[in-house]
Design a protein around this motif. Structure first.
Motif, PDB file in Angstrom:
ATOM      1  N   GLU A  16       0.831  -1.214   0.000  1.00  0.00           N
ATOM      2  CA  GLU A  16       0.000   0.000   0.000  1.00  0.00           C
ATOM      3  C   GLU A  16       0.865   1.263   0.000  1.00  0.00           C
ATOM      4  O   GLU A  16       0.551   2.227  -0.699  1.00  0.00           O
ATOM      5  CB  GLU A  16      -0.962   0.003   1.191  1.00  0.00           C
ATOM      6  N   LEU A  17       1.937   1.259   0.773  1.00  0.00           N
ATOM      7  CA  LEU A  17       2.830   2.421   0.790  1.00  0.00           C
ATOM      8  C   LEU A  17       3.531   2.579  -0.564  1.00  0.00           C
ATOM      9  O   LEU A  17       3.725   3.703  -1.039  1.00  0.00           O
ATOM     10  CB  LEU A  17       3.856   2.301   1.913  1.00  0.00           C
ATOM     11  N   ALA A  18       3.884   1.471  -1.190  1.00  0.00           N
ATOM     12  CA  ALA A  18       4.529   1.533  -2.509  1.00  0.00           C
ATOM     13  C   ALA A  18       3.566   2.054  -3.568  1.00  0.00           C
ATOM     14  O   ALA A  18       3.972   2.804  -4.461  1.00  0.00           O
ATOM     15  CB  ALA A  18       5.064   0.159  -2.898  1.00  0.00           C
ATOM     16  N   VAL A  55      10.524   1.858   6.289  1.00  0.00           N
ATOM     17  CA  VAL A  55       9.496   2.905   6.306  1.00  0.00           C
ATOM     18  C   VAL A  55       9.958   4.068   7.167  1.00  0.00           C
ATOM     19  O   VAL A  55      10.791   3.897   8.057  1.00  0.00           O
ATOM     20  CB  VAL A  55       8.117   2.398   6.808  1.00  0.00           C
ATOM     21  N   LYS A  56       9.420   5.237   6.872  1.00  0.00           N
ATOM     22  CA  LYS A  56       9.646   6.435   7.683  1.00  0.00           C
ATOM     23  C   LYS A  56       8.299   6.932   8.160  1.00  0.00           C
ATOM     24  O   LYS A  56       7.311   6.868   7.428  1.00  0.00           O
ATOM     25  CB  LYS A  56      10.294   7.544   6.844  1.00  0.00           C
ATOM     26  N   GLY A  63       0.033  13.317   8.782  1.00  0.00           N
ATOM     27  CA  GLY A  63       1.150  12.383   8.844  1.00  0.00           C
ATOM     28  C   GLY A  63       0.742  10.965   8.517  1.00  0.00           C
ATOM     29  O   GLY A  63      -0.392  10.675   8.149  1.00  0.00           O
ATOM     30  N   GLY A  64       1.714  10.104   8.647  1.00  0.00           N
ATOM     31  CA  GLY A  64       1.513   8.688   8.351  1.00  0.00           C
ATOM     32  C   GLY A  64       2.866   8.074   8.060  1.00  0.00           C
ATOM     33  O   GLY A  64       3.867   8.445   8.664  1.00  0.00           O
ATOM     34  N   TYR A  65       2.889   7.187   7.090  1.00  0.00           N
ATOM     35  CA  TYR A  65       4.112   6.474   6.755  1.00  0.00           C
ATOM     36  C   TYR A  65       4.384   6.530   5.259  1.00  0.00           C
ATOM     37  O   TYR A  65       3.459   6.602   4.456  1.00  0.00           O
ATOM     38  CB  TYR A  65       4.026   5.013   7.211  1.00  0.00           C
ATOM     39  N   ILE A  66       5.676   6.498   4.929  1.00  0.00           N
ATOM     40  CA  ILE A  66       6.121   6.419   3.542  1.00  0.00           C
ATOM     41  C   ILE A  66       7.217   5.363   3.464  1.00  0.00           C
ATOM     42  O   ILE A  66       7.835   5.036   4.487  1.00  0.00           O
ATOM     43  CB  ILE A  66       6.660   7.774   3.015  1.00  0.00           C
TER      44      ILE A  66
END
Length: 139
Positions: A16-18, A55-56, A63-66
């Motif tokens: 999902e992040l990708a 991940v960061k 905010g969230g994650y990348i």
């Protein structure tokens, strides 16, 4: 070898992040809602992924994650190892008789090969053969 929900859901997070790479942070709440998963459980999985540098986290209202690297630099094997440990179909391979040891090593190597040659980008871009966004009508 059985991959638990830790590995499966960890891959879900990374895919999902990708898919959203370059679009800004994604919340775990959004991922949990999309896949009908427990947000609390995803929070437990994200920490080891962050500690491993995959991940960061981005703080703040939006905010969230990348992903911390390019999605084509992260393999499924990387994620499975972080969340599940070493990839091995049998414990104590060295204690097996030579024929069985050879079999277990071949199975281990085949699984590793698939996981280590499948990137998160591959998984994020996956479409089934014959899958189409449009309906085909025949008259």
């Amino acid at each position: 070898m059985k991959i638990s929900t830790k590995g499966r859901y960890g891959l879900t997070i990374m895919i999902e992040l990708a898919k959203r790479h370059g679009e800004g942070p994604t919340s775990l709440k959004a991922i949990a809602k999309t896949h009908n998963l427990s947000e609390h459980y995803l929070e437990q999985l994200i920490a080891p992924l962050r500690n491993a540098g995959y991940v960061k986290s981005i703080r703040g209202a939006y905010g969230g994650y990348i992903v911390a690297k390019e999605p084509n630099e992260i393999t499924a094997g990387d994620i499975i190892r972080v969340l599940e440990g070493p990839i091995s179909p049998v414990e104590g391979i060295e204690n097996e008789a030579p024929p069985q040891r050879e079999l277990w090593m071949r199975i281990r190597d085949a699984v590793r090969d698939v996981l280590d040659h499948t990137t998160i980008e591959d998984l994020a871009n996956y479409t089934s053969e014959g899958e189409s966004d449009a309906y085909m009508f025949y008259i």
